[in-house]
Design a protein around this motif. Sequence first.
Motif, PDB file in Angstrom:
ATOM      1  N   ALA A  88       0.828  -1.208   0.000  1.00 28.60           N
ATOM      2  CA  ALA A  88       0.000   0.000   0.000  1.00 28.60           C
ATOM      3  C   ALA A  88       0.861   1.257   0.000  1.00 28.60           C
ATOM      4  O   ALA A  88       0.587   2.209  -0.747  1.00 28.60           O
ATOM      5  CB  ALA A  88      -0.930  -0.002   1.209  1.00 28.60           C
ATOM      6  N   ILE A  89       1.902   1.271   0.814  1.00 32.74           N
ATOM      7  CA  ILE A  89       2.792   2.431   0.882  1.00 32.74           C
ATOM      8  C   ILE A  89       3.487   2.658  -0.456  1.00 32.74           C
ATOM      9  O   ILE A  89       3.591   3.790  -0.951  1.00 32.74           O
ATOM     10  CB  ILE A  89       3.832   2.244   2.004  1.00 32.74           C
ATOM     11  CG1 ILE A  89       3.178   2.398   3.379  1.00 32.74           C
ATOM     12  CG2 ILE A  89       4.986   3.224   1.853  1.00 32.74           C
ATOM     13  CD1 ILE A  89       2.728   3.800   3.705  1.00 32.74           C
ATOM     14  N   ILE A  90       3.945   1.571  -1.084  1.00 30.66           N
ATOM     15  CA  ILE A  90       4.645   1.690  -2.373  1.00 30.66           C
ATOM     16  C   ILE A  90       3.720   2.276  -3.434  1.00 30.66           C
ATOM     17  O   ILE A  90       4.084   3.221  -4.144  1.00 30.66           O
ATOM     18  CB  ILE A  90       5.191   0.315  -2.816  1.00 30.66           C
ATOM     19  CG1 ILE A  90       6.326  -0.133  -1.898  1.00 30.66           C
ATOM     20  CG2 ILE A  90       5.679   0.376  -4.266  1.00 30.66           C
ATOM     21  CD1 ILE A  90       6.783  -1.558  -2.137  1.00 30.66           C
ATOM     22  N   VAL A  91       2.518   1.718  -3.555  1.00 30.78           N
ATOM     23  CA  VAL A  91       1.586   2.171  -4.598  1.00 30.78           C
ATOM     24  C   VAL A  91       1.137   3.611  -4.329  1.00 30.78           C
ATOM     25  O   VAL A  91       1.098   4.445  -5.252  1.00 30.78           O
ATOM     26  CB  VAL A  91       0.370   1.234  -4.685  1.00 30.78           C
ATOM     27  CG1 VAL A  91      -0.648   1.766  -5.682  1.00 30.78           C
ATOM     28  CG2 VAL A  91       0.803  -0.171  -5.092  1.00 30.78           C
ATOM     29  N   TYR A  92       0.820   3.920  -3.079  1.00 34.25           N
ATOM     30  CA  TYR A  92       0.354   5.280  -2.752  1.00 34.25           C
ATOM     31  C   TYR A  92       1.451   6.311  -2.989  1.00 34.25           C
ATOM     32  O   TYR A  92       1.221   7.364  -3.598  1.00 34.25           O
ATOM     33  CB  TYR A  92      -0.127   5.347  -1.306  1.00 34.25           C
ATOM     34  CG  TYR A  92      -0.592   6.733  -0.908  1.00 34.25           C
ATOM     35  CD1 TYR A  92      -1.871   7.166  -1.229  1.00 34.25           C
ATOM     36  CD2 TYR A  92       0.265   7.607  -0.239  1.00 34.25           C
ATOM     37  CE1 TYR A  92      -2.301   8.440  -0.884  1.00 34.25           C
ATOM     38  CE2 TYR A  92      -0.150   8.881   0.106  1.00 34.25           C
ATOM     39  CZ  TYR A  92      -1.429   9.296  -0.218  1.00 34.25           C
ATOM     40  OH  TYR A  92      -1.837  10.564   0.114  1.00 34.25           O
ATOM     41  N   PHE A  93       2.648   6.040  -2.489  1.00 34.31           N
ATOM     42  CA  PHE A  93       3.744   6.987  -2.653  1.00 34.31           C
ATOM     43  C   PHE A  93       4.089   7.171  -4.132  1.00 34.31           C
ATOM     44  O   PHE A  93       4.339   8.288  -4.583  1.00 34.31           O
ATOM     45  CB  PHE A  93       4.973   6.509  -1.877  1.00 34.31           C
ATOM     46  CG  PHE A  93       4.989   6.948  -0.437  1.00 34.31           C
ATOM     47  CD1 PHE A  93       3.860   6.844   0.345  1.00 34.31           C
ATOM     48  CD2 PHE A  93       6.143   7.450   0.136  1.00 34.31           C
ATOM     49  CE1 PHE A  93       3.866   7.232   1.676  1.00 34.31           C
ATOM     50  CE2 PHE A  93       6.169   7.852   1.461  1.00 34.31           C
ATOM     51  CZ  PHE A  93       5.032   7.744   2.241  1.00 34.31           C
ATOM     52  N   ALA A  94       4.123   6.061  -4.896  1.00 29.79           N
ATOM     53  CA  ALA A  94       4.439   6.160  -6.321  1.00 29.79           C
ATOM     54  C   ALA A  94       3.395   6.997  -7.055  1.00 29.79           C
ATOM     55  O   ALA A  94       3.732   7.839  -7.898  1.00 29.79           O
ATOM     56  CB  ALA A  94       4.525   4.762  -6.935  1.00 29.79           C
ATOM     57  N   ASP A  95       2.130   6.786  -6.737  1.00 25.15           N
ATOM     58  CA  ASP A  95       1.052   7.537  -7.385  1.00 25.15           C
ATOM     59  C   ASP A  95       1.109   9.012  -7.025  1.00 25.15           C
ATOM     60  O   ASP A  95       1.029   9.893  -7.892  1.00 25.15           O
ATOM     61  CB  ASP A  95      -0.289   6.942  -6.973  1.00 25.15           C
ATOM     62  CG  ASP A  95      -1.477   7.709  -7.540  1.00 25.15           C
ATOM     63  OD1 ASP A  95      -1.473   7.971  -8.761  1.00 25.15           O
ATOM     64  OD2 ASP A  95      -2.381   8.074  -6.772  1.00 25.15           O
ATOM     65  N   SER A  96       1.271   9.308  -5.740  1.00 31.85           N
ATOM     66  CA  SER A  96       1.248  10.693  -5.276  1.00 31.85           C
ATOM     67  C   SER A  96       2.495  11.461  -5.723  1.00 31.85           C
ATOM     68  O   SER A  96       2.396  12.573  -6.248  1.00 31.85           O
ATOM     69  CB  SER A  96       1.136  10.728  -3.749  1.00 31.85           C
ATOM     70  OG  SER A  96       1.167  12.045  -3.264  1.00 31.85           O
ATOM     71  N   ILE A  97       3.667  10.865  -5.536  1.00 25.68           N
ATOM     72  CA  ILE A  97       4.920  11.559  -5.862  1.00 25.68           C
ATOM     73  C   ILE A  97       5.034  11.789  -7.364  1.00 25.68           C
ATOM     74  O   ILE A  97       5.558  12.816  -7.810  1.00 25.68           O
ATOM     75  CB  ILE A  97       6.118  10.757  -5.325  1.00 25.68           C
ATOM     76  CG1 ILE A  97       6.114  10.770  -3.795  1.00 25.68           C
ATOM     77  CG2 ILE A  97       7.438  11.323  -5.847  1.00 25.68           C
ATOM     78  CD1 ILE A  97       7.162   9.879  -3.157  1.00 25.68           C
ATOM     79  N   SER A  98       4.544  10.832  -8.168  1.00 28.51           N
ATOM     80  CA  SER A  98       4.665  10.969  -9.624  1.00 28.51           C
ATOM     81  C   SER A  98       3.884  12.162 -10.155  1.00 28.51           C
ATOM     82  O   SER A  98       4.172  12.664 -11.240  1.00 28.51           O
ATOM     83  CB  SER A  98       4.172   9.684 -10.314  1.00 28.51           C
ATOM     84  OG  SER A  98       2.781   9.496 -10.106  1.00 28.51           O
ATOM     85  N   LYS A  99       2.912  12.648  -9.407  1.00 25.51           N
ATOM     86  CA  LYS A  99       2.096  13.781  -9.850  1.00 25.51           C
ATOM     87  C   LYS A  99       2.651  15.133  -9.397  1.00 25.51           C
ATOM     88  O   LYS A  99       2.190  16.174  -9.856  1.00 25.51           O
ATOM     89  CB  LYS A  99       0.666  13.641  -9.306  1.00 25.51           C
ATOM     90  CG  LYS A  99      -0.075  12.406  -9.806  1.00 25.51           C
ATOM     91  CD  LYS A  99      -1.409  12.272  -9.106  1.00 25.51           C
ATOM     92  CE  LYS A  99      -2.158  11.028  -9.555  1.00 25.51           C
ATOM     93  NZ  LYS A  99      -3.434  10.835  -8.824  1.00 25.51           N
TER      94      LYS A  99
END
Length: 412
Positions: free
Chosen positions: A158-169
């Motif tokens: 969950a942390i990996i997917v959330y951070f990747a999604d948020s940071i990429s934007k």
Amino acid sequence: MPQMEKRKRRGLFARKRVRRGPGQSQARGQSRGQGVRPLAAGRMDLPFLLLTLLLTIMGLVMLFSASFPSANYESGDPAYYLKRQGLFALLGLAAMLAMARMDYHRLRGMTKILMYVSVFLLALVLVPGVGITQNGATRWLGKAGVLTFQPSEIAKLAIIVYFADSISKKKNLMENFKYGVRPYILILGFFAGLMLLEPHLSGTILIVGTGIVLMIVGGLDKRWIIGGVSGVAAVGLIYVKLVEAGIISYGADRIRMWKDPWIDALDEGYQMCQSLIAIGSGGLTGVGLGKGRQKFLYLPEEHNDFIFAVVCEELGLIGATLVMLVFALLILRGFWVALQARDRFGALLVVGIMTQISLQTFLNIAVVSGLVPATGISLPFFSYGGTALALQLFEMGIVLSVSRQIPAPRGG
């Protein structure tokens, strides 16, 4: 006639604008930061796939070798652990291949669901009578002896997917404390607090470490990086000093036994001493696959956290080095996929997954060899734990999905 001529031209141009090719509409959608995403249509990265399959097979072989004495003693079936792990390996491989054929951008829609589910399960573990307690820690849900899993495994993803999604934007906003530091530190602190209540120190280290690496790769300002590393080092040093002074009791015995396990070789230092004996007994070439002695109820957790000690005993320095080499090749290939990824989201996803695998592998081997204090951390693909193996293989499927969308080289 001139008006009729204009209408015909307008109609012709209108039809041309409507009939955009798929590549043009895709480019237009991507330039706006939204619209249709490309489907995974290329070939998955073959070296990464083969390394994953090799580690899975090696893990199952070593698990059977390490577990058959205790399995026979506990259940009367020497292959008890192998059968259960093999079933989850098949489920994990199926999930990996299914994920590899999906477009990884679909994970963006699962970020909030994964976060809410992981928080709920981490909180549920702490409810008296619900969480399963083993060895002084309450980290599991399910039914003891039938099927158990650690919610921390879901929290890692969950942390990996959330951070990747948020940071990429965010791109350049990562240099700003309000948008690039504070929200992620608060999230990591919240998850760390829940997991330390179990207590689950190794899981906390993995989640916090992976999250920080994603922040750094995402464009965190150098000042925050230096300050963060200094802060973590200071907290770690203060924690060790408080433990040594007796102010904090949790972890005191582990640190004392880490310094010298032989001062209490029959009690608190027993596991570490047996692990070192197993490693030393292997020598250069090992005693032979399946012929190890420490797994015959001498070494605790021989099929779980300390399975690498059995690897060293049976395969020796050469065999253990080869195992570490395969892990290194998988990790390096994964980071290569991240470098070649077509967008920031895919790159950050792979960086998060491979950082987690590399940290977990390093910490497990470091614990088994006595380099760091025991933290109760498993070895990916090798240690017994069906749900953990299935989730690890699913994560490998995410990497393969990203690899399928690597842009073709120009002029190739």
